[in-house]
Enzyme design. Structure first.
Site, short mmCIF file in Angstrom:
data_model
loop_
_atom_site.label_atom_id
_atom_site.label_comp_id
_atom_site.label_asym_id
_atom_site.label_seq_id
_atom_site.Cartn_x
_atom_site.Cartn_y
_atom_site.Cartn_z
N HIS A 1 0.90 -1.05 0.22
CA HIS A 1 0.01 -0.05 -0.02
C HIS A 1 1.02 1.25 0.07
O HIS A 1 2.02 1.10 0.72
CB HIS A 1 -0.99 0.02 1.18
CG HIS A 1 -2.17 0.96 1.23
ND1 HIS A 1 -3.49 0.40 0.42
CD2 HIS A 1 -2.41 2.15 1.31
CE1 HIS A 1 -4.17 1.34 0.59
NE2 HIS A 1 -3.80 2.46 0.99
N SER B 1 -6.55 3.90 8.77
CA SER B 1 -6.95 3.61 7.25
C SER B 1 -6.33 2.66 6.62
O SER B 1 -6.85 1.77 6.11
CB SER B 1 -6.85 5.04 6.40
OG SER B 1 -7.11 4.85 5.42
N LYS C 1 -7.68 -1.78 6.50
CA LYS C 1 -7.82 -2.47 5.07
C LYS C 1 -7.05 -3.65 5.06
O LYS C 1 -7.35 -4.74 4.61
CB LYS C 1 -7.59 -1.30 3.94
CG LYS C 1 -8.68 -0.27 3.73
CD LYS C 1 -8.57 0.30 2.54
CE LYS C 1 -7.38 1.35 2.17
NZ LYS C 1 -7.69 2.70 2.93
N ARG D 1 -12.57 12.41 4.91
CA ARG D 1 -11.18 13.24 5.09
C ARG D 1 -10.91 13.84 3.72
O ARG D 1 -10.54 15.08 3.74
CB ARG D 1 -10.43 12.13 5.25
CG ARG D 1 -10.42 11.66 6.80
CD ARG D 1 -9.28 10.48 7.32
NE ARG D 1 -8.17 10.69 6.83
CZ ARG D 1 -7.21 9.81 6.29
NH1 ARG D 1 -7.67 8.67 6.12
NH2 ARG D 1 -6.08 10.05 6.24
N ASP E 1 -13.60 2.57 7.10
CA ASP E 1 -12.56 3.45 6.54
C ASP E 1 -13.22 3.99 5.26
O ASP E 1 -12.89 5.09 4.62
CB ASP E 1 -11.20 2.35 5.92
CG ASP E 1 -10.32 3.15 5.22
OD1 ASP E 1 -9.83 4.08 5.73
OD2 ASP E 1 -9.97 2.66 4.20
N1 URA Z 1 -4.04 5.54 1.59
C1 URA Z 1 -5.08 5.02 2.56
O1 URA Z 1 -5.71 4.03 2.22
N2 URA Z 1 -5.42 6.02 3.49
C2 URA Z 1 -4.79 7.17 3.81
O2 URA Z 1 -5.38 7.79 4.76
C3 URA Z 1 -3.84 7.42 3.10
C4 URA Z 1 -3.46 6.79 1.94
#
Ligand code: URA
Length: 429
Positions: free
Chosen positions: A82, A183, A187, A168, A161
């Site tokens: 990620h 966040s 996930k 956000r 999320d």
């Molecule tokens: N990627 C995400 O999944 N969440 C964030 O807050 C920033 C980048």
């Protein structure tokens, strides 16, 4: 418990208890806590921060809002990557099929555009028919059959999320270390993976503008991730200019396919190999980085990585060979001679949003066909009149972003003092 009391507590810099965090997230996830109260709490967290314990509780609470997948009988390790968000960052779209073509399993839950940064799901939805809203059953079936899938949070997977991310995005509460940590990790934990690699970006196109903040974010992500049972490491990478040449949804799919076929830009290929090889070594699929890079490179040159991408796209309803939507093009030419000393990368992301390629309001529809091709990089010499950016837009829009781009690409008679390396240090838990 009352929401205004919890908001006030965080506003005043106090520590929230586990119960308070769990309650507020559970109420928000089922729609009983209104957006305006969650936005106020997100702003209080943004301004006041959270302790490591609070971030662990926030991550667990967000994870508990949905199901956690399990992969008991797969014949290979489950992994994922990620990014904390950047401009032109398309590595997820390349890395998932690339690793799947090497025998790893990648059940990737990804996000949409956030702030000025583009989102993997928005990019993938440029592919005619592609579905980024797989149910748990569908996700499990695609990962088992193909080896990888890229989909979004749903009512079942990380719903808290999904809602908070969208909120956000439009309330200036993105660049917060606790909120980004919870966040991303909620996930990734929901995916039920064993190994995670994080690309923590810093610079003018990232949420963390400097190396120090990026280090703090990487430390938060790796510490909280490992406390919650993940094998996790993070690399710090430069985002002072876009990654690759293409910025914009369909354009980035086009460039991802080029990387999968071995003809993509060097920086994007290099970063994807760095992140992928880290996972291959962590999961003991390869003995060392060199061996991993050899396996990944031969998956690209043999065509098996591209084939895996086609399989993934088809399994998710898309047509991997359908023409991508691309708007008309117009070149922007340099107004004078000079070296490119700096690229205000966030401004380029804002320009894509201005063209309709990102959202200004929660739920806005996206125009996948717009964006830019960057034809220069920091350090390049440019002649007056030389086309340095190609804009993909609907004709009247080109003038709207001309000024933004001219401001974003800074020209000077002297070359830049230094150009930051793309790949910086690794942070391990
Ligand atoms: N990627 C995400 O999944 N969440 C964030 O807050 C920033 C980048």
């Amino acid at each position: 418990m009352t929401p205004d009391w919890i908001i006030a507590k965080k506003r005043d810099g106090d520590t929230l208890s586990d119960q308070e965090i769990y309650w507020v997230i559970a109420e928000f996830a089922v729609g009983r806590l209104p957006d305006y109260q969650m936005a106020a709490l997100a702003m209080a967290i943004y301004l006041r921060g959270m302790s490591a314990e609070e971030v662990v509780s926030l991550t667990e609470a967000m994870l508990a809002s949905g199901t956690r997948l399990a992969w008991p009988d797969l014949p290979g390790p489950t992994v994922d990557k990620h990014s904390t968000g950047g401009i032109g960052d398309k590595t997820s779209i390349i890395l998932a099929p690339l690793l799947a073509s090497c025998g790893l399993f990648v059940p990737m839950i990804s996000g949409r555009g956030l702030g000025a940064t583009g989102g993997t799901l928005d990019k993938l939805e440029s592919i005619p028919g592609f579905r980024a809203d797989l149910s748990i059953r569908e996700l499990q079936s695609v990962v088992r059959r193909v080896g990888c899938a890229i989909t979004g949070a749903t009512d079942e997977i990380a719903p808290a999320d999904r809602e908070l991310y969208a909120l956000r995005d439009v309330t200036a509460t993105v660049a917060s270390i606790p909120l980004i940590t919870a966040s991303i990790l909620s996930k990734k934990l929901a995916e039920g993976i064993e190994y995670l690699v994080l690309d923590v970006k810093y610079g003018s196109g990232a949420f963390m503008k400097n190396l120090g903040d990026a280090r703090r974010l990487a430390t938060s992500l790796t510490e909280v991730g490992s406390r919650l049972g993940l094998n996790v490491s993070a690399v710090l990478s430069d985002m002072n200019q876009p990654l690759g040449c293409m910025v914009g949804n369909a354009l980035e799919i086009k460039e991802s396919i080029e990387v999968l076929q071995g003809t993509g830009p060097t920086d994007t290929t290099k970063l994807t190999l760095e992140l992928s090889s880290q996972l291959m070594v962590a999961a003991r699929v390869s003995l060392n980085k060199l061996e991993a890079i050899q396996a990944l490179s031969s998956a690209i040159s043999s065509g098996s990585a591209r084939q895996k991408y086609d399989e993934m796209v088809s399994a998710q309803g898309g047509d991997p060979y359908a023409p991508l939507p691309l708007a008309d093009t117009g070149d922007l030419c340099a107004s004078r001679n000079g070296f490119v000393t700096q690229i205000e990368t966030e401004m380029l992301g804002r320009a894509v949003i201005e063209l309709g390629g990102g959202r200004k309001h929660k739920g806005d529809r996206i125009d996948h066909s717009v964006g830019f091709e960057m034809r220069v990089r920091v350090g390049d010499w440019v002649e007056q009149g030389q086309p340095y950016v190609t804009v993909y837009a609907h004709p009247p829009q080109i003038d709207r972003v001309r000024q933004l781009i001219e401001k974003a690409v800074v020209l000077d008679a002297q070359p830049p003092a230094e150009v930051a390396p793309l790949i910086g240090e690794w942070v391990h838990a």
